[in-house]
Write a protein that holds these residues in place. Structure first.
Motif, short mmCIF file in Angstrom:
data_model
loop_
_atom_site.label_atom_id
_atom_site.label_comp_id
_atom_site.label_asym_id
_atom_site.label_seq_id
_atom_site.Cartn_x
_atom_site.Cartn_y
_atom_site.Cartn_z
N LYS A 32 40.99 38.62 38.31
CA LYS A 32 42.36 38.07 38.28
C LYS A 32 42.69 37.48 36.91
O LYS A 32 43.71 37.81 36.30
CB LYS A 32 42.52 36.99 39.37
CG LYS A 32 42.12 37.44 40.77
CD LYS A 32 42.35 36.37 41.82
CE LYS A 32 41.53 35.10 41.66
NZ LYS A 32 40.07 35.28 41.82
N SER A 33 41.79 36.61 36.42
CA SER A 33 42.07 35.96 35.13
C SER A 33 42.00 36.96 33.99
O SER A 33 42.78 36.88 33.03
CB SER A 33 41.07 34.82 34.87
OG SER A 33 41.25 33.79 35.79
N MET A 34 41.07 37.91 34.07
CA MET A 34 40.97 38.94 33.02
C MET A 34 42.28 39.72 32.94
O MET A 34 42.78 40.01 31.85
CB MET A 34 39.81 39.89 33.30
CG MET A 34 38.47 39.33 32.89
SD MET A 34 38.35 39.22 31.08
CE MET A 34 36.60 39.13 30.87
N SER A 90 36.31 35.04 43.77
CA SER A 90 35.86 34.73 42.42
C SER A 90 35.22 35.95 41.76
O SER A 90 34.44 36.66 42.39
CB SER A 90 34.85 33.58 42.51
OG SER A 90 34.60 33.09 41.23
N GLY A 91 35.59 36.21 40.50
CA GLY A 91 35.02 37.33 39.76
C GLY A 91 35.70 38.66 40.01
O GLY A 91 35.24 39.70 39.54
N GLN A 130 43.98 28.21 34.23
CA GLN A 130 43.21 27.85 35.42
C GLN A 130 42.61 26.44 35.28
O GLN A 130 42.52 25.72 36.26
CB GLN A 130 42.10 28.89 35.62
CG GLN A 130 41.39 28.79 36.92
CD GLN A 130 40.58 30.05 37.25
OE1 GLN A 130 40.62 31.02 36.53
NE2 GLN A 130 39.84 30.01 38.33
N1 LIG Z 1 34.25 35.58 28.64
C1 LIG Z 1 33.68 36.53 29.41
N2 LIG Z 1 32.70 37.33 28.93
C2 LIG Z 1 32.15 38.28 29.69
N3 LIG Z 1 32.48 38.54 30.97
C3 LIG Z 1 33.44 37.77 31.52
C4 LIG Z 1 34.09 36.72 30.77
N4 LIG Z 1 35.01 36.14 31.58
C5 LIG Z 1 34.91 36.79 32.78
N5 LIG Z 1 33.98 37.76 32.73
C6 LIG Z 1 33.61 38.67 33.84
O1 LIG Z 1 34.75 39.42 34.22
C7 LIG Z 1 34.79 39.54 35.63
C8 LIG Z 1 36.14 39.08 36.12
O2 LIG Z 1 36.26 37.69 35.84
P1 LIG Z 1 37.60 36.88 36.06
O3 LIG Z 1 37.45 35.59 35.31
O4 LIG Z 1 38.77 37.71 35.75
O5 LIG Z 1 37.54 36.61 37.64
P2 LIG Z 1 38.55 35.79 38.54
O6 LIG Z 1 39.04 36.72 39.59
O7 LIG Z 1 39.57 35.12 37.70
O8 LIG Z 1 37.59 34.72 39.22
P3 LIG Z 1 37.82 33.17 39.57
O9 LIG Z 1 38.52 33.16 40.91
O10 LIG Z 1 36.46 32.60 39.66
O11 LIG Z 1 38.64 32.55 38.50
C9 LIG Z 1 33.62 38.77 36.18
O12 LIG Z 1 32.59 39.68 36.47
C10 LIG Z 1 33.23 37.85 35.05
O13 LIG Z 1 31.85 37.61 35.08
#
Ligand SMILES: Nc1ncnc2c1ncn2[C@@H]1O[C@H](COP(=O)(O)OP(=O)(O)OP(=O)(O)O)[C@@H](O)[C@H]1O
Ligand SMILES: [Mg+2]
Length: 293
Positions: free
Chosen positions: A51-53, A47-48, A100
């Protein structure tokens, strides 16, 4: 237009920064990979890890606080510099996205039918009647027969598996060539999870899609992907062909993810805690392409 063997999607040196109270924070750093028609790339990490970014940058739906640099080329078109109007026009037919969180991606007060018909009318210019028929056909294609009455239902009335099937039907509704599935099965039990992933792979093969599959579960990614990108705190720790990553993982973080996967970990009764304080990034692989296979 790309030739048959050139990548449909090419991500190069993608960096994403987020504005914070005290400046900017890098949440995705130097992500690069290529994807061809019929192939699947799996992006895995806790998590974090970004991936989603990464997926949001490809889709052009980053939050306002985030900015992306690098290149994201889809079918030869640079997406990062495209205006939002042009993006909107292309994202329906070009790239399908399975969010997601189906509950937050769909409107709670509109029926599934109403939400499916809109993009069909906008992107494919279908009449209301044609769009209704196509919506029913799409649900049938993802394993929801018309007798279930799902077109008249609201999202909260559906089970988790049905919600995901609806999300998939919507994502493929405008005949995309690239499908991004962000944690498509996290909240589902093992049986339904397998059904949904098998469905995605079947659609990929039937429609000749390229697929970006995102999960925190390396076992799942390994089973369904041709190549793997392992991420931690915005960095790519390791990437390459799936068989290479699974049979000889070069990075201890990848080995930690393998142990943590119920599918890959041997005789694992408790999930291990991954100590990531020791990890440093590996030098990027020369090529992530699966051409050599
Ligand atoms: N809307 C937002 N504003 C600011 N920071 C964000 C936002 N969304 C995500 N982040 C930050 O960007 C980083 C990457 O987040 P991301 O959502 O891409 O993680 P992830 O790998 O998809 O996690 P998960 O498995 O929980 O979905 C994290 O540090 C998160 O706190
Ligand atoms: Mg995510």
């Amino acid at each position: 237009m790309i030739t048959t063997n050139s990548p449909l999607l090419s991500v190069r040196n993608l960096n994403i920064d987020v504005a914070t109270g005290s400046g900017r924070s890098r949440v995705v750093s130097e992500v690069s990979f290529e994807l061809r028609k019929g192939e699947t790339v799996g992006i895995v990490g806790e998590s974090g890890s970004g991936k989603s970014m990464t997926a949001n940058a490809i889709m052009g739906i980053l939050p306002d606080v985030a900015t992306a640099t690098g290149t994201v080329q889809y079918d030869g078109t640079e997406l990062l510099s495209l205006s939002s109007t042009k993006r909107r026009k292309m994202s329906g037919p070009g790239i399908g996205y399975i969010f997601q969180e189906p509950m937050s991606a769909l409107h709670p007060l509109l029926t599934i039918g109403e939400q499916m018909i809109r993009p069909l009318r906008y992107h494919l210019k279908l009449t209301k009647q044609e769009a209704s028929r196509r919506a029913a056909d799409l649900l049938d294609q993802v394993g929801i027969p018309p007798s279930r009455g799902v077109l008249r239902s609201h999202i909260h009335e559906l089970s988790g598996g049905m919600r995901q099937r609806v999300m998939i039907a919507m994502a493929i509704s405008c005949q995309p060539r690239l499908l991004i599935a962000d944690e498509p099965t996290t909240a589902l039990d093992a049986t339904v999870q397998k059904q949904i992933l098998d469905l995605l792979v079947q659609l990929r093969d039937d429609m000749g899609l390229a697929l970006v599959l995102i999960s925190h579960d390396l076992g799942l990614i390994a089973k369904y992907s041709d190549q793997v990108v392992v991420m931690l705190e915005g960095n790519v720790m390791e990437q390459g062909a799936t068989s290479q990553i699974i049979h000889s993982p070069a990075h201890p973080y990848t080995r930690g993810l393998m142990d943590a996967s119920p599918r890959l970990g041997q005789k694992q009764h408790r999930l291990p805690v991954i100590d990531k304080s020791k990890f440093t990034k590996l030098a990027p692989a020369a090529s992530t392409s699966t051409e050599e296979k």
